[in-house]
Design a protein around this motif. Structure first.
Motif, short mmCIF file in Angstrom:
data_model
loop_
_atom_site.label_atom_id
_atom_site.label_comp_id
_atom_site.label_asym_id
_atom_site.label_seq_id
_atom_site.Cartn_x
_atom_site.Cartn_y
_atom_site.Cartn_z
N HIS A 198 0.28 0.06 -10.03
CA HIS A 198 -0.11 -0.86 -11.10
C HIS A 198 0.95 -0.52 -12.23
CE1 HIS A 198 -3.78 -1.22 -9.00
NE2 HIS A 198 -3.85 -0.11 -9.18
N LYS A 199 2.37 -0.24 -11.97
CA LYS A 199 3.03 -0.12 -13.35
C LYS A 199 3.62 -1.44 -13.76
CE LYS A 199 7.54 2.18 -13.88
NZ LYS A 199 8.76 2.11 -13.28
N VAL A 200 3.34 -1.84 -14.96
CA VAL A 200 3.61 -2.80 -15.82
C VAL A 200 5.27 -2.82 -16.05
CG1 VAL A 200 3.27 -4.10 -17.74
CG2 VAL A 200 1.10 -2.89 -16.74
N ALA A 201 5.72 -4.03 -15.90
CA ALA A 201 7.17 -4.04 -16.22
C ALA A 201 7.31 -4.35 -17.75
CB ALA A 201 7.64 -5.34 -15.71
N THR A 202 8.59 -3.72 -18.14
CA THR A 202 8.79 -3.68 -19.56
C THR A 202 9.56 -5.04 -19.74
OG1 THR A 202 8.91 -1.31 -19.57
CG2 THR A 202 9.99 -2.46 -21.51
N LEU B 257 -0.43 -17.50 -2.51
CA LEU B 257 0.48 -16.70 -3.44
C LEU B 257 -0.53 -15.68 -4.07
CD1 LEU B 257 3.49 -16.00 -4.67
CD2 LEU B 257 2.73 -17.72 -6.51
N PRO B 258 -0.44 -14.39 -3.97
CA PRO B 258 -1.56 -13.66 -4.87
C PRO B 258 -1.18 -13.95 -6.50
CG PRO B 258 -0.18 -12.23 -3.40
CD PRO B 258 0.37 -13.55 -3.37
N PRO B 259 -2.38 -13.90 -7.09
CA PRO B 259 -2.25 -14.15 -8.76
C PRO B 259 -1.31 -13.00 -9.15
CG PRO B 259 -4.65 -13.87 -7.89
CD PRO B 259 -3.52 -13.46 -6.81
N ARG B 260 -0.78 -13.45 -10.49
CA ARG B 260 -0.03 -12.76 -11.17
C ARG B 260 -0.93 -11.48 -12.06
NH1 ARG B 260 3.61 -14.41 -16.34
NH2 ARG B 260 1.61 -15.53 -17.13
N THR B 261 -0.53 -10.38 -11.99
CA THR B 261 -1.30 -9.32 -12.45
C THR B 261 -0.75 -8.78 -13.67
OG1 THR B 261 -0.37 -7.54 -11.14
CG2 THR B 261 -2.30 -8.70 -10.34
N GLY B 262 0.70 -9.06 -14.05
CA GLY B 262 1.42 -8.27 -14.84
C GLY B 262 1.83 -6.92 -14.46
N ALA B 263 1.67 -6.45 -13.33
CA ALA B 263 2.42 -5.52 -12.58
C ALA B 263 2.55 -5.87 -11.34
CB ALA B 263 1.38 -3.85 -12.75
N ASP B 264 3.42 -6.72 -11.11
CA ASP B 264 3.88 -7.11 -9.72
C ASP B 264 5.18 -7.02 -9.27
OD1 ASP B 264 1.41 -8.89 -9.70
OD2 ASP B 264 2.34 -9.52 -11.68
N ARG B 265 5.37 -7.26 -7.93
CA ARG B 265 6.87 -6.89 -7.41
C ARG B 265 7.16 -8.18 -6.56
NH1 ARG B 265 8.27 -1.84 -6.43
NH2 ARG B 265 6.30 -1.11 -5.84
N ALA C 124 0.92 -1.34 0.00
CA ALA C 124 -0.08 -0.01 0.07
C ALA C 124 0.78 1.22 -0.01
CB ALA C 124 -0.79 0.09 1.15
N LEU C 125 0.60 2.38 -0.79
CA LEU C 125 1.29 3.52 -0.79
C LEU C 125 0.44 4.78 -0.14
CD1 LEU C 125 2.13 3.45 -4.58
CD2 LEU C 125 3.86 3.05 -2.42
N VAL C 126 1.01 5.10 0.97
CA VAL C 126 0.15 6.06 1.73
C VAL C 126 1.15 7.46 1.61
CG1 VAL C 126 -0.31 6.97 4.13
CG2 VAL C 126 -0.64 4.51 3.27
N PRO C 127 0.34 8.52 1.24
CA PRO C 127 0.92 9.87 1.11
C PRO C 127 1.10 10.49 2.59
CG PRO C 127 -1.09 9.91 -0.15
CD PRO C 127 -1.06 8.55 0.50
N ILE C 128 2.29 11.14 2.92
CA ILE C 128 2.35 11.43 4.18
C ILE C 128 2.39 13.06 4.31
CG2 ILE C 128 4.21 11.33 6.16
CD1 ILE C 128 3.15 8.47 5.30
N SER C 129 1.72 13.37 5.08
CA SER C 129 1.56 14.94 5.46
C SER C 129 1.49 14.95 7.12
CB SER C 129 0.48 15.65 4.92
OG SER C 129 -0.63 15.84 5.53
N PHE C 130 2.31 16.01 7.47
CA PHE C 130 2.60 15.94 8.93
C PHE C 130 1.93 17.31 9.67
CE2 PHE C 130 6.24 13.75 7.79
CZ PHE C 130 6.17 12.29 8.35
#
Ligand code: PPY
Length: 344
Positions: free
Chosen positions: A302-306, A210-218, A99-105
């Protein structure tokens, strides 16, 4: 569904009748809680606030919770060493999502406090590292008291919180102020980098599906390197380079055993079910048998690998079939449609 509860990929379906249990760095109002609340089903799940990343992961390992949300990387400070170290050692764990969380303080204090009254500030160490510029400008010379989390620091300033906190202000998320409007807000948006983002990961036990492959995985790996010889790191990196696997993060951490004994914590673009990643893992296993697989999971951006044609699944399939045929062990089958180089 058949009336049973959804397991959201953090455990198999065996005991799906009880609610999911998540540990996170608490109390309510932390950035980690914000990351967890973004997970589908987490609002209905049992959420256990804990005091540190190692405590959260210990609860997963002990089976007291199904998964823990922990920070792994932030855009200002880089890797979160407490997390990298805790997942690299001890019994195996699996990352099942990120998960990506924008951080503001914001800077908060007890009701009636003014900025001029502040001598000492408390917060989590990651937050402190991200507001140093603002502090140098607006509160030069302020002392820092580390806290287990941003929200813990802020809540101890509330009237009736108990013993004197030993600091006049805290750095926390604006969410804490929404939950406790009685807090005095001394300054908003005090982060040195307005675009700061922290990446969190949801960590389960190794039997999680194992989470299924989406094409934009890490895929996250831990690669111990304690062979003290020239080219050892190069040999590891070659496993990725020759298969067209891109690294999105690499960090070296001491194992803590001996001076000079390190492991590499690595994120690569792709999924265990991508042929190029599976092949790189086989190479790594030969070069470094104690490589640890920490999981393949969808990227939050969701960045797809080249992927070049000669690193595609089809190219690997065709090459394996060609070698098998040469060995006389199988039918080469039709050349893959999605781009194997094929015989000349
Ligand atoms: O203390 C918190 O709120 C946390 O969740 C840890 C943290 C602190 C600062 C940035 C990202 C995560």
């Amino acid at each position: 569904m058949d009336g049973r509860r959804e397991t959201h990929g953090v455990r198999d379906g065996r005991d799906a009748d009880r609610p999911l249990r998540y540990a996170y760095l608490g109390p309510a109002g932390t950035f980690t809680e914000a990351a967890l609340l973004g997970v589908e089903g987490a609002r209905e799940a049992e959420r256990r606030p804990v005091s540190s990343v190692p405590v959260a992961l210990a609860a997963v390992r002990a089976g007291e919770v199904d998964a823990a949300m922990v920070p792994i990387e932030n855009s200002v400070e880089g890797g979160v060493t407490a997390t990298l170290d805790a997942v690299a050692t001890g019994s195996e764990l699996r990352i099942v999502r990120e998960a990506l969380v924008p951080i503001s303080f914001v800077l908060v204090a007890a009701p009636g406090t003014a900025l001029a009254d502040v001598r000492t500030v408390s917060t989590h160490s990651h937050a402190w590292a991200q507001v140093r510029g603002w502090m140098d400008e607006h509160l030069p010379g302020a002392d820092y008291v580390p806290a287990s989390s941003t929200a813990a620091a802020a809540l101890s300033l509330l009237p009736g919180a108990g013993a004197e906190p030993g600091f006049e202000a805290a750095v926390c998320s604006p969410v804490v102020v929404e939950q406790h409007p009685e807090l005095e807000v001394l300054a908003e948006d005090i982060g040195d980098n307005r675009a700061a983002v922290t990446r969190f990961v949801l960590v389960a036990r190794p039997d999680a599906p194992l989470p299924p492959r989406t094409g934009a995985d890490r895929t996250t790996l831990v690669i111990p390197l304690w062979e003290d010889r020239a080219g050892a790191l190069m040999e590891i990196l070659e496993q990725f380079a020759t298969r067209g696997v891109n690294l999105s993060r690499i960090e070296s951490r001491p194992t803590g055993n001996f001076l000079g004994e390190y492991f590499f914590s690595v994120d690569v673009d792709g999924h265990l079910h991508d042929a190029r990643v599976a092949d790189a893992l086989m190479g790594l296993r030969r070069v470094c048998p104690s490589t640890r697989f920490l999981g393949s999971y969808p990227r939050a951006d969701h960045k797809v690998a080249t992927v070049a044609r000669h690193h595609s699944d089809g190219a690997f399939r065709e090459a394996a079939a060609w070698v098998a045929a040469l060995q006389g062990h199988g039918d080469p089958g039709p050349a893959a449609a999605d781009g194997g180089p094929g015989p000349a």
